[in-house]
Design a protein around this motif. Structure first.
Motif: not given
Length: 434
Positions: A269-275, A330-334
Motif C-alpha cells: 500500500x502507498x499509505x503504509x503508515x496510515x495516519x 520509521x514506521x515502514x522500517x519497523x
C-alpha cells in the motif's frame, strides 16, 4: 457507501450489529457530556476558552475526544491512552525479543499482547489524568485547593478520568466483538464528527463577516469547501492505491500431485503508515506549546522560542513536513522487513521475475518500499499542511477539522464499508452488491 449501508440494514444480523454500534456511540457521547466532580464549571469555561485555536497537546486531545477534554467530562482522555499504548507495544515488539516471539505465537500470543496493552493503557490514563488534574488545579478550576479535601478530590478526579479511559477501551472491544468496524477507530470517528458543528459555526462566522463588509470571505469560504471535498477525494484514492510486485511460484511435485506454477502479486500500500506519522509529528511539535501553557512565557528569548512553534509560523510547518516524512520511513522500517519477505518467498518457491532469490530480492523490495514510502509520506504531509497553510494565508485561522481529522474520518469510513461488504459476501448476498 450509502447504498452499502442500506443493503446491510435489510439483513437482520447486520442490522443488529449496526444498531449495537450506534448504541455504543450514543453511550460514548453521553459520557462525553458528564463532567467529573469537584470542578468549578464557570472557571473551566474560562480556562478552556479558545483551546481549539492553539497549538498545544490539549487542543490535539480535545479534537480527538470530540470536545470532551475541554469540558473535563468522564471521557475527557478519549482513546488517546489506548492509541499511545498500542504504538508503544508495536515499537517494543520489534525491540524486545520476548515480545517479538510472543507476537509470532498466533492468536494466543496476540491475546497476551492485548492484555499487556490494556494494563499499559490504564497506566498511561493515570499519568495523563494526573497531568490534566494538575493543569486544572493550577488554572483555578478545582473547588478544593488545600488540605485533605484537595488530596481526596485529586484522587477522585484522576480515578474518574482513568475509569473513563478504561470504559472507552471496553466499549471499543465490544464493538469489535458484537458490532461493525474497529471499535477504537469508530469511537475516534464519532469524536471527530462531534467537532463538525464547531467547524460549521466557524465558517458561518466568516460568512457573516462577509456580509458585514469583509467581502473576500464570499470567495474564501466556498473555496475551503471545495478544497475539503478535493482532500476527501485524494485520501479516498490514496487509501486504495498500492504497488503490486509480480510473484511467480515454481512448480513442485509432492507425492503424485503437482503444486505451484501460478502467478500472483505482493501488494504494498502507498499509505503504509496510515495516519500514525501525522500523530507522531503533531504530538512532538505540540510539546513546546503545551510547556508554554504551564510556563506562560511571553517575552524574551523563550517567548520568541515558543511563539516560533505556533501553527501559523513557517518554522512549525517546515518541521511538521520533515517529521511526517521521517516518521513515515520509521514506521515502514519497523513494520516491513525486506529480508524476511525475501526469505518467505524463497521458502515458498516464489520469485520475482527477473530478480534472483535471496539478497537481490530483498534489495529490490527495499528499493520499492523506499519509493512507495516517499510518495505516501509526501501525500500525508501535504494533506496535513493544507488546512493550516490555507487558514494562515487567508486569515481564517486554525480549522477544527484539520488534515489529520479528515484522514481519520475517510479511512474509518472506508474500512467500515469494506467490512460491511465482506460481511454481506460471507452471507452470500451477492445481489446486494450489484
Amino acid at each position: 457507501m450509502l447504498k452499502t449501508i442500506r443493503n446491510a440494514w435489510s439483513i437482520p444480523d447486520l442490522r443488529k450489529k449496526l444498531l449495537f454500534t450506534l448504541m455504543i456511540i450514543i453511550v460514548f457521547r453521553i459520557g462525553s457530556v458528564i463532567p467529573v466532580p469537584f470542578l468549578d464549571m464557570s472557571a473551566l469555561a474560562t480556562a478552556m476558552n479558545g483551546m481549539n485555536e492553539g497549538n498545544t497537546m490539549l487542543a490535539y486531545l480535545n479534537t480527538l475526544s470530540g470536545g470532551a477534554f475541554a469540558n473535563a467530562t468522564l471521557f475527557a482522555m478519549g482513546v488517546t491512552p489506548y492509541i499511545n499504548s498500542s504504538i508503544i507495544m508495536q515499537l517494543l515488539t520489534v525491540a524486545i525479543p520476548p515480545l517479538e516471539r510472543m507476537a509470532k505465537e498466533g492468536e494466543a500470543g496476540r491475546r497476551k499482547i492485548g492484555t499487556i496493552t490494556r494494563y499499559v493503557t490504564v497506566g498511561l490514563g493515570l499519568v495523563q489524568g494526573g497531568a490534566y488534574w494538575y493543569y486544572l488545579h493550577k488554572s483555578g478550576v478545582t473547588v478544593y485547593t488545600e488540605g485533605f479535601s484537595l488530596v481526596f478530590s485529586a484522587i477522585v478526579i484522576i480515578l474518574v478520568f482513568t475509569a473513563g479511559t478504561a470504559l472507552m477501551m471496553w466499549l471499543g472491544e465490544q464493538i469489535n466483538t458484537n458490532g461493525i468496524g474497529n471499535g477504537i477507530s469508530i469511537l475516534l470517528f464519532a469524536g471527530i464528527v462531534a467537532q463538525l458543528p464547531y467547524t460549521l459555526s466557524m465558517l458561518g462566522q466568516f460568512w457573516k463577516l462577509a456580509g458585514e463588509g469583509s467581502t473576500q470571505f464570499y470567495f474564501l469560504v466556498p473555496l475551503w469547501i471545495v478544497i475539503f471535498v478535493a482532500i476527501v477525494w485524494v485520501i479516498t484514492f490514496m487509501q486504495d492505491s498500492e504497488r503490486r510486485i509480480p510473484i511467480q511460484y515454481a512448480k513442485r511435485v509432492v507425492g503424485r500431485k503437482m503444486y505451484g506454477g501460478q502467478s500472483s502479486h505482493l501488494p504494498i500500500k502507498v499509505a503504509l503508515g496510515g495516519v500514525l506519522p501525522i500523530i507522531f509529528a503533531s504530538s512532538i511539535l505540540s510539546i513546546p506549546g503545551t510547556i508554554n501553557l504551564f510556563a506562560k512565557v511571553k517575552d524574551g528569548f523563550w517567548g520568541a522560542f515558543f511563539n516560533a512553534f505556533d501553527t501559523s509560523g513557517w518554522l512549525y510547518n517546515v518541521l511538521y513536513f520533515i517529521l511526517i516524512i521521517m516518521f513515515a520511513y520509521f514506521y515502514t522500517t519497523i513494520q516491513y522487513n525486506p529480508i524476511e519477505m525475501a526469505n518467505n518467498l524463497k521458502s515458498n518457491n516464489g520469485t520475482i521475475p527477473g530478480i534472483r532469490p535471496g539478497a537481490p530480492t530483498a534489495d529490490y523490495i527495499r528499493n520499492i518500499l523506499s519509493r512507495i514510502t516517499l510518495i505516501g509520506a509526501l501525500f500525508l504531509a501535504v494533506i496535513a499542511l493544507v488546512p493550516s497553510i490555507y487558514g494562515s494565508a487567508t486569515g481564517m485561522g486554525r480549522m477544527a477539522i484539520g488534515g489529520t481529522s479528515i484522514i481519520i474520518l475517510v479511512g474509518v469510513a472506508l474500512e467500515t464499508v469494506k467490512q460491511l461488504e465482506s460481511q454481506m459476501m460471507m452471507r452470500h448476498y451477492k445481489g446486494f452488491l450489484d
